[in-house]
Design a protein around this motif. Structure first.
Motif, PDB file in Angstrom:
ATOM      1  N   LEU A   1       6.781   2.202 -10.434  1.00 21.41           N
ATOM      2  CA  LEU A   1       6.645   1.529  -9.138  1.00 21.41           C
ATOM      3  C   LEU A   1       5.338   0.747  -9.091  1.00 21.41           C
ATOM      4  N   ALA A   2       4.275   1.350  -9.594  1.00 21.04           N
ATOM      5  CA  ALA A   2       2.977   0.672  -9.626  1.00 21.04           C
ATOM      6  C   ALA A   2       3.065  -0.603 -10.448  1.00 21.04           C
ATOM      7  N   LEU A   3       3.743  -0.532 -11.581  1.00 23.52           N
ATOM      8  CA  LEU A   3       3.904  -1.701 -12.453  1.00 23.52           C
ATOM      9  C   LEU A   3       4.639  -2.823 -11.727  1.00 23.52           C
ATOM     10  N   ASP A   4       5.677  -2.463 -10.971  1.00 22.20           N
ATOM     11  CA  ASP A   4       6.451  -3.467 -10.238  1.00 22.20           C
ATOM     12  C   ASP A   4       5.693  -4.046  -9.042  1.00 22.20           C
ATOM     13  N   LEU A   5       4.746  -3.278  -8.494  1.00 20.09           N
ATOM     14  CA  LEU A   5       3.998  -3.755  -7.320  1.00 20.09           C
ATOM     15  C   LEU A   5       2.872  -4.712  -7.695  1.00 20.09           C
ATOM     16  N   GLY A   6       2.419  -4.691  -8.940  1.00 19.80           N
ATOM     17  CA  GLY A   6       1.398  -5.643  -9.349  1.00 19.80           C
ATOM     18  C   GLY A   6       0.229  -5.012 -10.075  1.00 19.80           C
ATOM     19  N   GLU A   7      -0.670  -5.882 -10.530  1.00 22.25           N
ATOM     20  CA  GLU A   7      -1.790  -5.462 -11.370  1.00 22.25           C
ATOM     21  C   GLU A   7      -2.768  -4.514 -10.684  1.00 22.25           C
ATOM     22  N   ASP A   8      -2.960  -4.677  -9.378  1.00 27.51           N
ATOM     23  CA  ASP A   8      -3.940  -3.839  -8.690  1.00 27.51           C
ATOM     24  C   ASP A   8      -3.367  -2.484  -8.277  1.00 27.51           C
ATOM     25  N   TRP A   9      -2.180  -2.132  -8.792  1.00 27.80           N
ATOM     26  CA  TRP A   9      -1.570  -0.839  -8.494  1.00 27.80           C
ATOM     27  C   TRP A   9      -1.560   0.039  -9.729  1.00 27.80           C
ATOM     28  N   ASN A  10      -1.694   1.352  -9.508  1.00 32.14           N
ATOM     29  CA  ASN A  10      -1.592   2.330 -10.586  1.00 32.14           C
ATOM     30  C   ASN A  10      -0.976   3.611 -10.028  1.00 32.14           C
ATOM     31  N   GLN A  11      -0.738   4.577 -10.891  1.00 28.17           N
ATOM     32  CA  GLN A  11      -0.073   5.824 -10.491  1.00 28.17           C
ATOM     33  C   GLN A  11      -0.849   6.536  -9.401  1.00 28.17           C
ATOM     34  N   LYS A  12      -2.164   6.586  -9.517  1.00 29.55           N
ATOM     35  CA  LYS A  12      -3.007   7.292  -8.533  1.00 29.55           C
ATOM     36  C   LYS A  12      -2.878   6.633  -7.152  1.00 29.55           C
ATOM     37  N   LYS A  13      -2.864   5.308  -7.140  1.00 27.19           N
ATOM     38  CA  LYS A  13      -2.754   4.585  -5.865  1.00 27.19           C
ATOM     39  C   LYS A  13      -1.392   4.836  -5.207  1.00 27.19           C
ATOM     40  N   ILE A  14      -0.329   4.930  -6.017  1.00 22.08           N
ATOM     41  CA  ILE A  14       0.998   5.244  -5.483  1.00 22.08           C
ATOM     42  C   ILE A  14       0.991   6.654  -4.905  1.00 22.08           C
ATOM     43  N   SER A  15       0.351   7.591  -5.626  1.00 21.36           N
ATOM     44  CA  SER A  15       0.269   8.975  -5.153  1.00 21.36           C
ATOM     45  C   SER A  15      -0.435   9.038  -3.796  1.00 21.36           C
ATOM     46  N   LEU A  16      -1.533   8.320  -3.657  1.00 21.12           N
ATOM     47  CA  LEU A  16      -2.265   8.290  -2.383  1.00 21.12           C
ATOM     48  C   LEU A  16      -1.425   7.621  -1.286  1.00 21.12           C
ATOM     49  N   LEU A  17      -0.694   6.572  -1.651  1.00 17.71           N
ATOM     50  CA  LEU A  17       0.169   5.884  -0.690  1.00 17.71           C
ATOM     51  C   LEU A  17       1.238   6.832  -0.144  1.00 17.71           C
ATOM     52  N   GLU A  18       1.813   7.643  -1.024  1.00 19.80           N
ATOM     53  CA  GLU A  18       2.885   8.550  -0.622  1.00 19.80           C
ATOM     54  C   GLU A  18       2.384   9.682   0.269  1.00 19.80           C
ATOM     55  N   GLN A  19       1.078   9.856   0.362  1.00 15.00           N
ATOM     56  CA  GLN A  19       0.497  10.873   1.234  1.00 15.00           C
ATOM     57  C   GLN A  19       0.208  10.332   2.631  1.00 15.00           C
ATOM     58  N   LYS A  20       0.217   8.997   2.786  1.00 14.58           N
ATOM     59  CA  LYS A  20      -0.088   8.383   4.081  1.00 14.58           C
ATOM     60  C   LYS A  20       1.095   8.507   5.030  1.00 14.58           C
ATOM     61  N   GLU A  21       0.798   8.850   6.273  1.00 14.38           N
ATOM     62  CA  GLU A  21       1.855   8.984   7.275  1.00 14.38           C
ATOM     63  C   GLU A  21       2.401   7.632   7.702  1.00 14.38           C
ATOM     64  N   THR A  22       1.511   6.666   7.886  1.00 11.09           N
ATOM     65  CA  THR A  22       1.914   5.334   8.324  1.00 11.09           C
ATOM     66  C   THR A  22       1.438   4.312   7.305  1.00 11.09           C
ATOM     67  N   ILE A  23       2.300   3.350   7.005  1.00  9.67           N
ATOM     68  CA  ILE A  23       1.991   2.328   6.006  1.00  9.67           C
ATOM     69  C   ILE A  23       2.168   0.961   6.650  1.00  9.67           C
ATOM     70  N   GLU A  24       1.286   0.032   6.290  1.00 12.69           N
ATOM     71  CA  GLU A  24       1.301  -1.309   6.857  1.00 12.69           C
ATOM     72  C   GLU A  24       2.655  -1.977   6.596  1.00 12.69           C
ATOM     73  N   ASP A  25       3.120  -2.765   7.569  1.00 11.99           N
ATOM     74  CA  ASP A  25       4.430  -3.412   7.481  1.00 11.99           C
ATOM     75  C   ASP A  25       4.545  -4.311   6.252  1.00 11.99           C
ATOM     76  N   GLN A  26       3.485  -5.066   5.957  1.00 13.27           N
ATOM     77  CA  GLN A  26       3.524  -5.988   4.825  1.00 13.27           C
ATOM     78  C   GLN A  26       3.731  -5.225   3.508  1.00 13.27           C
ATOM     79  N   LEU A  27       3.052  -4.097   3.354  1.00 12.26           N
ATOM     80  CA  LEU A  27       3.202  -3.279   2.157  1.00 12.26           C
ATOM     81  C   LEU A  27       4.589  -2.636   2.106  1.00 12.26           C
ATOM     82  N   LEU A  28       5.098  -2.188   3.271  1.00 12.53           N
ATOM     83  CA  LEU A  28       6.443  -1.623   3.325  1.00 12.53           C
ATOM     84  C   LEU A  28       7.477  -2.657   2.870  1.00 12.53           C
ATOM     85  N   GLU A  29       7.284  -3.908   3.269  1.00 10.80           N
ATOM     86  CA  GLU A  29       8.211  -4.971   2.879  1.00 10.80           C
ATOM     87  C   GLU A  29       8.173  -5.194   1.370  1.00 10.80           C
ATOM     88  N   LYS A  30       6.974  -5.142   0.796  1.00  9.80           N
ATOM     89  CA  LYS A  30       6.842  -5.322  -0.655  1.00  9.80           C
ATOM     90  C   LYS A  30       7.541  -4.184  -1.402  1.00  9.80           C
TER      91      LYS A  30
END
Length: 136
Positions: free
Chosen positions: A25-54
């Motif tokens: 998923l990190a690979l598909d989201l772009g260069e500034d994403w990695n596994q750790k960032k996805i893990s932190l994202l999945e812990q957030k209760e609310t996510i920005e609409d623009q990121l949800l769309e991506k």
């Protein structure tokens, strides 16, 4: 009772249902994403609409699914439709499904192969860059 939907947990659930690893998923989201960032994202209760769309575009799942899916409600619906009394598994039986499950499995398989091919190409490019660095 006001129950808040945990959007990060929903992303994790759908990602896992699709059999996609955090790294992919990190690979598909772009260069500034990695596994750790996805893990932190999945812990957030609310996510920005623009990121949800991506993420919606990458996983091919509607944004509304991340915003509205409630596991408790899904369990209640399943529990209320499950019955062993009449000898059937479910009270309602759809004899005319609107999708062909085999086609869906084949589609997912093809998408998975395409993802693996992209990952292999990325690995080859990285190996090539490393070889160039070693030659210097």
């Amino acid at each position: 009772m006001d129950h808040k939907i945990h959007q990060g947990r929903n992303i994790k659930r759908f990602r896992e249902m699709l059999g996609i690893k955090q790294e992919a998923l990190a690979l598909d989201l772009g260069e500034d994403w990695n596994q750790k960032k996805i893990s932190l994202l999945e812990q957030k209760e609310t996510i920005e609409d623009q990121l949800l769309e991506k993420i919606s575009g990458v996983l091919k799942i509607p944004v509304e699914a991340f915003q509205n899916f409630d596991e408790e409600q899904a369990v209640n619906i399943i529990a209320n439709t499950f019955s062993l009394d009449n000898g059937s598994i479910f009270n309602a039986h759809n004899t005319n499904p609107i999708f062909n499950p085999i086609e869906q499995v084949l589609k997912l398989h093809e998408e998975k192969i395409a993802l693996y091919e992209r990952m292999l190409k990325e690995k080859d490019e990285m190996m090539s860059r490393l070889e160039k660095l070693l030659d210097k």
